[in-house]
Design an enzyme around this catalytic site. Structure first.
Site, PDB file in Angstrom:
ATOM      1  N   GLY A   1      48.853  -2.238  -6.949  1.00 44.34           N
ATOM      2  CA  GLY A   1      50.001  -2.845  -6.274  1.00 44.34           C
ATOM      3  C   GLY A   1      50.598  -4.030  -7.010  1.00 44.34           C
ATOM      4  O   GLY A   1      50.444  -4.190  -8.221  1.00 44.34           O
ATOM      5  N   CYS A   2      51.272  -4.870  -6.211  1.00 40.23           N
ATOM      6  CA  CYS A   2      52.104  -5.945  -6.775  1.00 40.23           C
ATOM      7  C   CYS A   2      51.297  -6.994  -7.544  1.00 40.23           C
ATOM      8  O   CYS A   2      51.828  -7.686  -8.400  1.00 40.23           O
ATOM      9  CB  CYS A   2      52.872  -6.648  -5.664  1.00 40.23           C
ATOM     10  SG  CYS A   2      54.017  -5.580  -4.807  1.00 40.23           S
ATOM     11  N   ASN A   3      50.022  -7.145  -7.201  1.00 38.72           N
ATOM     12  CA  ASN A   3      49.192  -8.150  -7.868  1.00 38.72           C
ATOM     13  C   ASN A   3      48.690  -7.677  -9.227  1.00 38.72           C
ATOM     14  O   ASN A   3      48.162  -8.452 -10.024  1.00 38.72           O
ATOM     15  CB  ASN A   3      47.989  -8.512  -6.995  1.00 38.72           C
ATOM     16  CG  ASN A   3      47.285  -7.273  -6.462  1.00 38.72           C
ATOM     17  OD1 ASN A   3      47.784  -6.679  -5.503  1.00 38.72           O
ATOM     18  ND2 ASN A   3      46.188  -6.866  -7.075  1.00 38.72           N
ATOM     19  N   ALA A   4      48.854  -6.371  -9.517  1.00 38.87           N
ATOM     20  CA  ALA A   4      48.102  -5.736 -10.610  1.00 38.87           C
ATOM     21  C   ALA A   4      48.398  -6.313 -11.990  1.00 38.87           C
ATOM     22  O   ALA A   4      47.578  -6.193 -12.900  1.00 38.87           O
ATOM     23  CB  ALA A   4      48.361  -4.229 -10.615  1.00 38.87           C
TER      24      ALA A   4
ATOM     25  N   MET B   1      50.586 -11.464  -5.672  1.00 38.96           N
ATOM     26  CA  MET B   1      49.991 -11.148  -4.378  1.00 38.96           C
ATOM     27  C   MET B   1      50.224  -9.666  -4.090  1.00 38.96           C
ATOM     28  O   MET B   1      51.276  -9.129  -4.451  1.00 38.96           O
ATOM     29  CB  MET B   1      50.679 -11.961  -3.271  1.00 38.96           C
ATOM     30  CG  MET B   1      50.752 -13.443  -3.506  1.00 38.96           C
ATOM     31  SD  MET B   1      52.080 -13.943  -4.641  1.00 38.96           S
ATOM     32  CE  MET B   1      53.521 -13.818  -3.617  1.00 38.96           C
TER      33      MET B   1
END
Lengths: 246, 352
Positions: free
Chosen positions: B137-140, B339
């Protein structure tokens, strides 16, 4: 320990007393020392209130021109440092109170404006003389109108009158004129209690931002700030007390 | 003493050629529900680059999961290589100079992974080491930068490339519900590449060293952001819990303070904050919990405004804008923060 001020902490109150001969004028050394105190207050202080006052019958009579060399190329660095210092006071995690007795002039007025509250004796005078001296009154251009309205701010900053504490109170520039600063301070501290730093800090930040934020953004900021506040022990304790009372 | 800390030497980004205003998207799909239309009118996102599908007679997009997966790969092989070329060009490097490639995506699943496709498509050397980070996801982006930096440190002088590719227009369900509309009004397509190298010869370059990482997983919010199979629609569907931005915000101080404490720093020592453009709510929550200002997140909000949430590569778009602004000075510290699902907060400390 400090050259330009005194600092002490007692019973949850941290006091910064500006202390330079000739009206406690703001020098770069004073800016550095106030910044160092802000570090200390942020990092290790248990105080809930910070008081700023002046020694020797003045609050602060403005900037110290000795820091400038008329033969040198002028730069803006010192003004930027001073404003950063003001912003740090404005964002301290404690409530801040300016106690003014005597002159609060130029940078001294700016310093009082960044505090949450301003109490003054009737012997105090306030003035922003910078325009008459050929420079600008710092970020009083940003802050003063929020307290007194644009019309009065224009008059005070463009025509630079000396005003009394009573006049300043009438304009909303200070909160109260008191006979005895220490009695006034004790009352102000009493009124602040119980002190919940997170709620104080967030409410103050939202107020400071309120003139530059549209409603939708302000609502988003409020919800984020409120979520933080209601997740703190202070609010949870309030809820427990309320349940007990039922 | 030789400095073998990994550095971020260059960054490049790319988006699909077609850019749409939020109003154009709402018009195109003939969204009738005024509540959903209002989502597309909110001020924090103006435009997004997307691979939009054709619409059926009802004004709805109609792509099967298979078609979405094909679109993901097609899009990835368009915007991924563009980001790589833009990252390598300033360093006068070519793909044959790359020794390690890490690709990151959540918006499409395949085996072999994106690294294999990118290596074949762009002509990397066959001995290029590779790793795929999929589904984080967005934190990756920071979950990737951590091992990429470690690889670079363990292999001084070698070139490691991290490439985030998200084709969010290949990861949607369109059913007229608020749940899907929130997602469909938020995400954009984009790719970002960053070159990482630990080489004493780079000592004089104006490029930040990667000093450390810190993570915070909020396991009680494991289901609050998820991309899972929707049996009814026969597609993967992304779900965002209403309150998760605030929950993430409430935990944000923890990794930030651990990261800074490990280096003897305070938040006031940080000159630049590069925060993931997750959405207005989560940006606000980070601001008011970490105590950073609108100015600190100016690139985060401008990237959100111009591109939407680009998932794993978002923070690199903000990082690029920070560099282009030209205000970074030698010695400055920056905190990178992303995050996403887990729910998780990832942080990294860099210094120029």
């Amino acid at each position: 320990m400090y050259e330009t001020l005194r600092f002490n902490e007692q019973d949850g109150v941290a006091t910064i007393t500006l202390n330079r001969p000739g009206g406690n004028c703001i020098s770069m050394q004073m800016v550095r020392e106030i910044s160092a105190i802000c570090d200390r207050l942020e990092d290790e202080s248990k105080s809930t209130v910070v008081v700023i006052r002046g020694a020797g019958g003045a609050f602060c009579a403005g900037i110290d021109f000795d820091d400038f060399d008329p033969n040198a190329v002028m730069d803006i660095h010192g003004f930027n440092k001073w404003e950063k210092c003001c912003t740090r006071i404005e964002r301290l995690p404690m409530s801040t109170i300016a106690l003014v007795d005597g002159a609060a002039i130029g940078g001294g007025l700016q310093l009082a404006l960044v505090c949450d509250q301003r109490l003054a004796t009737s012997a105090s005078i306030f003035q922003a003389p910078e325009v008459k001296l050929g420079f600008l009154p710092g970020m009083a251009t940003f802050r003063l109108a929020k307290y007194v309205g644009l019309g009065i701010a224009k008059r005070l900053l463009l025509t630079c009158p000396e005003i009394t504490a009573d006049e300043a109170a009438g304009y909303g520039m200070i909160d109260a004129v008191v006979d005895d600063l220490d009695v006034g301070l004790n009352q102000a501290i009493h009124n602040l209690g119980p002190n919940h730093n997170v709620a104080v800090q967030l409410t103050r930040r939202l107020l400071n931002e309120c003139y530059g934020t549209d409603y939708q953004n302000a609502l988003g900021h409020f919800l984020a700030a409120q979520h933080r506040a209601i997740s703190q022990t202070a609010f949870l304790d309030t809820l427990k007390q309320a349940k007990k009372g039922e | 003493m030789l400095d073998t800390q990994p550095r971020l030497l260059s960054v490049g980004t790319a988006n699909p050629p077609e850019r749409y205003t939020q109003e154009e998207i709402a018009e195109r799909f003939e969204i009738p529900d005024p509540r959903i239309r209002s989502l597309f009118r909110s001020a924090h996102i103006h435009t997004r680059h997307l691979y939009l599908p054709p619409v059926d007679q009802r004004g709805a997009p109609s792509e099967t999961q298979g078609e979405l997966l094909s679109k993901h790969l097609r899009g990835a092989l368009e915007i991924g290589p563009q980001a790589v070329e833009r990252c390598l060009a300033p360093l006068r490097l070519g793909v044959k100079d790359i020794d390690y490639l890490c690709c990151i995506t959540t918006t499409g699943f395949m085996a072999p992974g994106l690294t294999a496709h990118i290596i074949k498509h762009m002509g990397f050397r066959p001995d290029c080491s590779r790793a795929d980070i999929v589904g984080m996801g967005c934190n990756a982006g920071l979950n990737g930068l951590n091992p990429v930096s470690a690889w670079a440190k363990a292999n001084p002088g070698k070139n490691a490339l991290m490439l985030c590719i998200e084709v969010c227009s290949a990861a949607y369900v369109f059913d007229g519900s608020m749940r899907t509309a929130i997602v469909n009004s938020l995400f954009g397509d984009g790719s970002a590449a960053v070159l990482v190298r630990a080489d004493p010869a780079d000592d004089r370059r104006f490029a930040p060293r990667v000093l450390g990482f810190n993570s915070q997983i909020i396991t009680e919010a494991l289901g609050a952001m998820r991309y899972d199979w929707d049996e009814h629609h026969g597609k993967f569907s992304f779900f965002l819990d209403r309150d998760i931005p605030y929950v993430v915000g409430a935990h944000a101080e923890l990794p930030v303070d651990r990261l800074l404490n490990a280096h003897g720093l305070k938040r006031r020592d940080i000159a630049h904050w590069v925060v993931h453009s997750g959405g207005k709510k989560v940006i606000d929550a980070i601001k008011y919990n970490v105590g950073i200002t609108e100015h600190d997140v100016r690139h985060t909000t401008s990237v959100l405004r111009d591109f939407g949430n680009l998932s794993s590569g978002s923070f690199l778009f903000s990082y690029k804008r920070l560099l282009e602004e030209g205000k970074v000075r030698r010695g400055d510290y920056a905190v990178l923060m992303t995050m996403g699902p887990g729910s998780t907060i990832e942080t990294a400390l860099i210094r120029w």
